[in-house]
Design a protein around this motif. Structure first.
Motif, PDB file in Angstrom:
ATOM      1  N   UNK A 129      34.060  58.285  32.316  1.00 44.38           N
ATOM      2  CA  UNK A 129      35.503  58.044  32.350  1.00 44.38           C
ATOM      3  C   UNK A 129      36.320  59.247  32.818  1.00 44.38           C
ATOM      4  N   UNK A 130      35.659  60.335  33.208  1.00 43.72           N
ATOM      5  CA  UNK A 130      36.367  61.516  33.688  1.00 43.72           C
ATOM      6  C   UNK A 130      36.612  61.466  35.191  1.00 43.72           C
ATOM      7  N   UNK A 151      48.162  64.116  42.117  1.00 39.36           N
ATOM      8  CA  UNK A 151      46.924  63.349  42.240  1.00 39.36           C
ATOM      9  C   UNK A 151      46.862  62.157  41.287  1.00 39.36           C
ATOM     10  N   UNK A 152      46.103  61.156  41.709  1.00 41.50           N
ATOM     11  CA  UNK A 152      45.633  60.093  40.822  1.00 41.50           C
ATOM     12  C   UNK A 152      44.152  60.364  40.611  1.00 41.50           C
ATOM     13  N   UNK A 155      47.111  71.622  36.276  1.00 42.08           N
ATOM     14  CA  UNK A 155      46.069  72.030  35.354  1.00 42.08           C
ATOM     15  C   UNK A 155      45.091  70.909  35.084  1.00 42.08           C
ATOM     16  N   UNK A 156      45.303  69.759  35.751  1.00 46.17           N
ATOM     17  CA  UNK A 156      44.457  68.569  35.598  1.00 46.17           C
ATOM     18  C   UNK A 156      44.408  68.107  34.144  1.00 46.17           C
ATOM     19  N   UNK A 216      47.932  68.508  23.268  1.00 46.03           N
ATOM     20  CA  UNK A 216      48.058  67.051  23.152  1.00 46.03           C
ATOM     21  C   UNK A 216      47.396  66.328  24.325  1.00 46.03           C
ATOM     22  N   UNK A 217      46.821  67.062  25.256  1.00 47.57           N
ATOM     23  CA  UNK A 217      46.150  66.431  26.388  1.00 47.57           C
ATOM     24  C   UNK A 217      44.794  65.885  25.954  1.00 47.57           C
TER      25      UNK A 217
END
Length: 553
Positions: A252-253, A291-292, A320-321, A530-531
């Motif tokens: 899922x990454x 980005x998506x 920072x993705x 919180x990411x």
């Protein structure tokens, strides 16, 4: 009757402890204003991706006549399994939650990213079906089916599909028969970490139980010799005499993708398409603007005019993705070439704007589910189905009365043994401002009432009113990796205080209004904790009112 001094003292102590065990607060409104970080200016006849912004992962869609219904994963949020309706595939309105009664499911003791995984919605002979996994749920429930004659509900109690292990089941209806495809461990010993398989089993529609044993139809993935990981999220469809199996692959990454196989016989053999994956963003420059990422976990739907579209999950990270808001639902057309589907050719970016499906125009939703939008809930009517809490409440902890939301404290956040007095709405934009007015007078140190921005039980921010060393104060706490830290505080004399949270990607600011004066409490706070990348898990930030009692000795 006479009591001794000792007994009277004990009774008074018990009375004080009982009073301290709970506390209540009134919230007078809830306002939200969100702005997308990415530029997206649709032209006439175009729509904006994502179609469901924020924490709406693992979408499944079905069409019944001219109506489309979509459901997403909800993990341990309750009510769960949000149900969406649309007639144009781009304008969605939440019509309910399929899990909205405590007797349907028990999330006691479950963490935020356990619970409801990857649901699938289908329709057959006047009945709607949702099949889903309840990971680590209480009791013997693993994979279950619920049904309804109206997608808005009520939905039935879950029926456990005995003998169905693994995750991500979906139902396929074909010539009067029902089939389940799902992900599970391969037969025998896995060859490598992430080695999974896709299974097919016939389902008895009368009993909602399996007929026969699950049969492996894909082992490993598209290229077994390359040790592909996490083949999952399977869906079957039939077109031009072929059975097509689409699955997620790669985890899922950032390596997430969608792949396709087909067979002349539903039982196989299933051969991979000549071009795979049919959707991914993993091969693109990670430094590209806006980005998506993590695109995959798709399901197809055919419109009434014969066109094909795919809903799928993806993310919109800030620099920072990282992303705090979870995984969104996107929409793209499906092109068929030489008998094989293609969602997006490798090397192409998922577009933020593109032409709408050729379907009748639909009025805008209120509030919208994508783009830039704002709304205010004045608490002058029952809460909409967009409001969700954490785990399954056995007794009500909130009520709406006289233009206010009233919360009575439950278990504190982080205590998995119970349900916190927290109810909120998804943060749908990285750039968002949320505010409320709390009317609350703390009586004991440690009591608090205010706003929480919650990623999970070990990662959240609290802004609100509390009592510190006997004095009412506005406080800002962060809880990172389960450790709470007081970031800022200020004395306050009014019981009625406006609280304002400003989220800007991985930074945030907090202010309050008391006595007619707007004051900053803390600015430029790092909230990258919180990411999903730091907090881990599969959910997104939910922001809403929260009340906590003082700890009892």
């Amino acid at each position: 009757m006479k009591y001794s001094i000792t007994l009277l003292t004990a009774l008074c102590s018990l009375s004080v402890a009982a009073q301290a065990a709970t506390t209540s607060a009134r919230f007078e409104h809830y306002s939200y204003a969100g702005k997308a970080l990415e530029p997206a200016s649709p032209k006439p006849g175009e729509f904006v991706n994502p179609i469901l912004a924020g924490y709406f992962p693992d979408p499944s869609v079905t069409r019944v006549g001219d109506d489309y219904y979509l459901v997403n994963s909800s993990f341990t949020n309750f009510p769960g399994l949000p149900l969406m309706h649309s007639r144009d595939l781009v304008t969605w309105t939440q019509i309910g939650n399929a899990l909205d009664r405590p007797e349907q499911v028990d999330f006691s003791g479950r963490r935020g990213s356990q619970g409801i995984y990857a649901p699938d919605i289908s329709h057959h002979d006047g009945v709607y079906y949702i099949i889903t996994t309840c990971a680590a749920c209480v009791g013997e429930v693993n994979n279950f089916i619920i049904t309804a004659t109206n997608p808005a509900g009520p939905w039935s109690k879950p029926v456990t599909v005995k003998g169905l292990n693994g995750i991500d089941p979906s139902i396929f209806w074909d010539e009067g028969k029902a089939w389940i495809v799902h992900n599970d461990a391969p037969q025998g010993t896995p060859r490598y970490d992430g080695h999974r398989a896709i299974y097919l089993t016939e389902l008895d529609p009368a009993t909602l139980q399996l007929k026969g044993k699950p049969q492996v139809i894909v082992d490993g993935g598209v290229k077994p010799a390359a040790n592909p990981i996490w083949i999952e999220g399977p869906h079957l469809l039939k077109k031009d005499g072929y059975y097509y199996l689409i699955c997620a692959e790669g985890g899922t990454g950032d390596n997430h993708s969608e792949v396709v196989f087909r067979s002349r016989d539903i039982r196989g053999p299933y051969l991979p398409g000549p071009v795979n994956p049919i959707l991914t963003q993993r091969d693109l420059d990670p430094k590209r603007p806006n980005p998506v990422t993590t695109a995959g976990h798709a399901k197809f739907v055919q419109t009434q005019n014969g066109d094909w579209w795919a809903v799928f999950l993806a993310t919109r990270p800030y620099p920072g993705n990282m992303y705090n808001i979870g995984r969104d639902t996107f929409l793209l057309p499906v092109q068929w070439r030489d008998g094989w589907p293609m969602i997006l050719e490798q090397g192409k970016t998922v577009p933020y704007t593109l032409p709408k499906p050729k379907l009748p125009a639909q009025a805008a939703a209120t509030p919208p589910m994508n783009g830039n939008f704002s709304y205010v809930d004045e608490f002058d009517r029952p809460l909409s189905p967009a409001w969700i809490g954490v785990r399954t409440p056995r007794t009500p902890f909130y009520k709406v009365e006289q233009g206010a939301l009233v919360l009575t404290s439950g278990q504190p956040l982080g205590d998995l043994a119970g349900v916190p007095a927290f109810i909120g709405r998804r943060q749908q934009h990285h750039d968002a401002i949320v505010s409320t007015v709390v009317n609350y007078a703390p009586r004991h140190d440690g009591e608090r009432a205010g706003l929480v921005a919650m990623q999970n039980d070990a990662a959240y921010v609290f802004l609100g009113v509390s009592q510190l060393q006997g004095k009412p104060s506005v406080v800002l706490y962060k809880t990172e990796a389960g450790k709470e830290t007081l970031l800022a505080s200020a004395p306050v004399s009014d019981a009625r205080v406006e609280l304002i949270m400003e989220m800007h990607g991985g930074r945030s600011a907090y202010s309050y209004r008391s006595g007619g004066q707007l004051r900053s409490l803390q600015s430029d706070v790092d909230v990258t904790f919180l990411s999903t990348q730091k907090a881990k898990g599969f959910v997104g930030v939910v922001i809403g009112p929260y009340v906590q009692a003082a700890a009892t000795p």
